[in-house]
Enzyme design. Structure first.
Site, PDB file in Angstrom:
ATOM      1  N   GLY A   6       0.886  -1.181  -0.034  1.00 46.65           N
ATOM      2  CA  GLY A   6      -0.049   0.040  -0.005  1.00 46.65           C
ATOM      3  C   GLY A   6       0.793   1.273   0.047  1.00 46.65           C
ATOM      4  CB  SER A  23      -2.151  -2.788   0.989  1.00 49.36           C
ATOM      5  OG  SER A  23      -1.205  -3.752   1.503  1.00 49.36           O
ATOM      6  N   GLY A  24      -2.671  -5.934  -0.584  1.00 52.36           N
ATOM      7  CA  GLY A  24      -2.904  -7.283  -0.392  1.00 52.36           C
ATOM      8  C   GLY A  24      -2.989  -7.717   1.023  1.00 52.36           C
ATOM      9  CG  HIS A  25      -0.455  -6.681   4.247  1.00 53.65           C
ATOM     10  ND1 HIS A  25      -0.585  -6.386   5.688  1.00 53.65           N
ATOM     11  CD2 HIS A  25      -0.101  -5.552   3.736  1.00 53.65           C
ATOM     12  CE1 HIS A  25      -0.200  -5.032   5.744  1.00 53.65           C
ATOM     13  NE2 HIS A  25       0.158  -4.495   4.571  1.00 53.65           N
ATOM     14  CB  CYS A  79       2.558   1.885  10.296  1.00 53.98           C
ATOM     15  SG  CYS A  79       1.641   0.966   9.346  1.00 53.98           S
TER      16      CYS A  79
END
Ligand SMILES: Cc1ncc(COP(=O)(O)O)c(C=O)c1O
Ligand SMILES: Cc1ncc(COP(=O)(O)O)c(C=O)c1O
Lengths: 404, 123, 404, 123
Positions: free
Chosen positions: A71, A199-201, A325
């Protein structure tokens, strides 16, 4: 020990169907998609198929999807790529104070390199004021970048209205939809979105893959220059396994969306009502209705967030405070601060972000375990005894800034 | 993230509470960092007879608070004044770097309490 | 059918030990490394361990490694990040004509945005002239970026000398070592390298992960702004599985290097000698000695590369012509053209890049299969009949440019 | 990358070779692209009686060369002149986009051969 995962906004486990779909590309089908021989030939096709699946989820064309590594890369590519390509048209960017660091830090960096950036406020429920947005627009505005849903509170922004305003003013509109894609329906055409990051995750694909939607005709300067991959817009040998996984995850999200929204909304509301009912001085952060279905952000005043999380973890429950994050810092959540939440209450916040695997039992277990934890932490808290003892505040020696 | 010793002091904190009629009280912290510690002490003949803490804060903040009370109980004031935040962190087997600066204030709270005691008793 | 993979410079299969090492992080250990709970806690540690393994392979400190998503990202981060941070010191960059597109396209892009770029020539064996490099240096030179080993020919550049020259002139030295790392020993301290790029999928780790070495004290403007990951130098949730895999791959490369160099050199030399002996009009592209041990690039004049590859593929043999990344174009290899190889000979080149799994039997199979293929293609070639019929050239109607 | 039909014509190309004493020869291509085709034809009564090709080139170049010879054998010159590069690509079930522009020149070679024939025979 029980293991209950309530941190799906930080990252999701890989869906078993996704794992099965990607596995061959970590094994025999390892070739470079640009190769013409047996090892690579097939992988070009599966990448195109994955692209179709992503496009279908967003209701766009295959040619409008660029695969990225995450992302953050997507946000950087969309924002930097756009403003660089439109630099001759203006230098003004509009965003909000509550964006994810991938957008916020990028905009702050651009502000140091010749761009003007307006950071819009939000109200105490985390909502945007569209009049403020309209007022911020100048003839030099080239980009509006506003997130689809906030990762900490789950609050959904009025994307359709923002899209309309941007279109009226001929301004490119980017939305960081990392927390929206897969959780709620998103139709980029209907919403007038020009650029969108996912974003994939965050939707049961692995870490290391993402995508952006780039409306046909919108030009981006590449962030990663290189070979001919992604039609010259993103160099680097394609992460076939990751891309296939992302495609599969989008297909599943599309298939299961309706049912998952019901499932997650029911669980989230049960959790939220239960906690608010059982724990005094608990307050919801964010708009009560206008939210993605899986997120509850609650401040348990007088008890500190991390210490609650550590206690929850000892009971097998994974949750988070603020954004994962930014856990490298001790500063309070910039999102909650922008909403006018006090420092203490910001530090008392816990985010529960549910996912497809969660059950009513999971929720009820948290409802059983958390109240005594909060009670214990409060009994140790000088703020709580001061507050409940009648004194609204205690005095103390301030110990400098906490950023370092 | 945290060592076993930190987690031990976090989950079973020693000397939690407030001393009634304390001889000295020290409160330090910064709400922006989310750590506030309050330490109260009972002094007899320049020796710390009892010490208790209350802390609003993260794992490191609670563990350092607990550890500092263990370190100073029964100590002469002169010895107690030698104890620094680093002493406390070392006694816990170290802290994550990000926690060293802000959540490791227990020794400061102790010194504030001693100062408070001295202020009251040197009139 | 036999399957023989001779395209390891394009991408490698994942080493079984690497696969086993990464698997848990696609399964139970899926947490966000920034999280403090059970799902994420462990992953921070394994990322640090992987960083150590990468550092050990390069002989640098753990703090000098930044994880990326691929070699191309690494090259872009190193080059753009460096020149942006040193923009006030000068605007001149030195590179070569034979870099990978990840470097070449980046430098061409920078040349359009205010930087001066010198593209150094190579000789007909693909070697660099160090005097030319020295002469190219100006007081405004801020970066020398020269690849460690060429992906098409395998030619190794005089990195130690370049490092010394760069150091003498106080110029930052970046090397794209994507084709060197894991194949030959690289000691960044001894070689005076300031910045180095590597890519996981070229050394038996999966696609979607890479790293750069950044010498302590060298400052880079991030390419991907975002959270606190990688010490604020690369935002984005860490691709734990990929990073663990890269660490393992570096550990294995370190462990097996000596033996693999022997193994690959012996096979490659057998292949090369065999082909040159059996096939007339075959010529080696690149320096005969100064090469990474796994690569042989040979032009089979009068037979076209792709048609040879298709025939090889029908026999189960995977090889490539030029760089896989540029197979989206029909232009001849920029590397061979820079070496002064004729257009026709460039289009006749085949690259064999061997890997750990290859055997003597594989080589002998190619030696058996390839000569009749080349013979067949030549028998169909108007160039060959012209050449062997005595006429050196045939005349034909030129059909415009082949780039589009 | 290539369709089955392309691969069939590539692996079993029809009409490879050079006609002895041809009535027309066409050679087209660009060494930069790596594709050079030479087509020779035998004409009887404005009908293409025989056609052969030699090609230095990629899979698409060889397959299109082979296909064009199949398409025109036995055809009247007027019909043959109607055949375009797209006709050939279509007959092969399509070509990858990157190959359309450069490696699909067989019809051009045919037209060059016919032109060559006409030039020689219209004096
Ligand atoms: C020399 C060289 N540099 C850079 C790259 C780019 O690496 P990646 O495909 O991982 O982006 C490659 C391989 O494609 C390469 O061979
Ligand atoms: C709203 C939002 N944007 C961007 C990102 C960055 O995504 P990634 O970690 O894949 O780089 C995240 C998650 O971390 C997010 O929640």
């Amino acid at each position: 020990m029980k293991r209950i995962y309530f941190d799906n906004n930080a990252t999701t486990p890989i869906h078993p169907e996704v794992f099965d779909a990607m596995l061959p590309y970590l094994k025999d089908e390892f070739g470079n998609p640009s190769s013409i021989h047996w090892a690579g030939r097939n992988t070009r096709k599966v990448i195109d198929e994955a692209r179709e699946k992503v496009a279908r989820l967003l209701n766009c064309d295959v040619g409008e999807i660029i695969f990225t590594s995450c992302g953050s890369e997507g946000d950087n590519l969309a924002i930097k790529g756009l403003v660089e390509s439109k630099r001759d048209k203006g230098n003004h960017i509009i965003t909000t104070k509550v964006e994810h660091p991938a957008v916020l830090t990028t905009c702050k960096y651009l502000a140091k390199t010749g761009f003007d950036v307006t950071f819009l406020d939000v109200d105490n429920q985390g909502m945007l004021d569209l009049d403020q947005l309209k007022k911020a627009i100048t003839p030099k505005t080239i980009l509006i970048t506003i997130m689809f849903a906030n990762n900490e509170t789950g609050v959904i922004f009025p994307i359709e209205e923002i899209g309309r305003i941007a279109k009226e003013h001929n301004i490119t509109f980017h939305t960081d939809a990392v927390q929206g894609v897969g959780k709620v329906p998103i139709d980029v055409k209907k919403l007038n979105i020009d650029l969108l990051t996912l974003s994939g995750h965050k939707l049961y694909a692995p870490k290391g893959v993402g995508a952006i939607y780039v409306k046909r005709g919108v030009r981006l300067v590449p962030l990663i220059h290189g070979g001919h991959q992604e039609r010259n817009r993103r160099g680097g040998t394609e992460n076939t396994a990751g891309i296939v996984a992302l495609g599969k995850a989008c297909e599943i999200a599309h298939r299961d969306m309706e049912q998952e929204i019901k499932h997650l909304t029911a669980l989230r509301d049960r959790l939220e009502k239960g906690l608010m009912g059982k724990i005094p001085h608990a307050r919801l952060n964010g708009h009560p209705k206008n939210r993605i279905p899986n997120t509850a952000n609650i401040s348990f005043e007088f008890a500190e967030g991390e210490s609650i999380l550590l206690n929850l973890d000892m009971k097998g429950i994974a949750a988070s405070s603020g954004s994962a994050c930014t856990s490298g810092t001790l500063e309070p959540s910039h999102v909650l601060v922008a909403m006018g939440v006090s420092m203490e209450a910001s530090h008392s916040s816990v985010r529960f972000s549910l996912g497809r695997g969660n059950t009513v039992e999971d929720v009820d277990y948290v409802l059983e375990v958390l109240p005594p934890i909060v009670e214990k932490m409060r009994s140790m808290s000088p703020l709580y005894s001061a507050a409940t003892g009648g004194a609204a505040n205690i005095s103390f020696t301030e110990s400098g800034s906490c950023s370092h | 993230m945290y060592s076993e010793k930190v987690m031990d002091h976090f989950s079973n904190p020693r000397n939690v509470g407030e001393i009634e009629n304390p001889d000295g009280v020290g409160t330090v912290g910064n709400p922006a960092c989310g750590d506030i510690m309050k330490l109260s002490i009972k002094i007899e003949g320049d020796v710390i007879k009892d010490v208790k803490f209350k802390t609003f804060g993260c794992g490191a903040a609670i563990a350092t608070s607990s550890m500092v009370t263990e370190l100073v109980k029964g100590k002469h004031l002169d010895e107690a004044e030698e104890i620094s935040n680093n002493t406390v962190a070392d006694a816990l087997g170290g802290l994550p770097p990000v926690k060293m600066h802000c959540s490791n204030l227990a020794a400061d709270a102790l010194h504030a309490a001693i100062e408070d005691y001295k202020k009251k008793h040197t009139k």
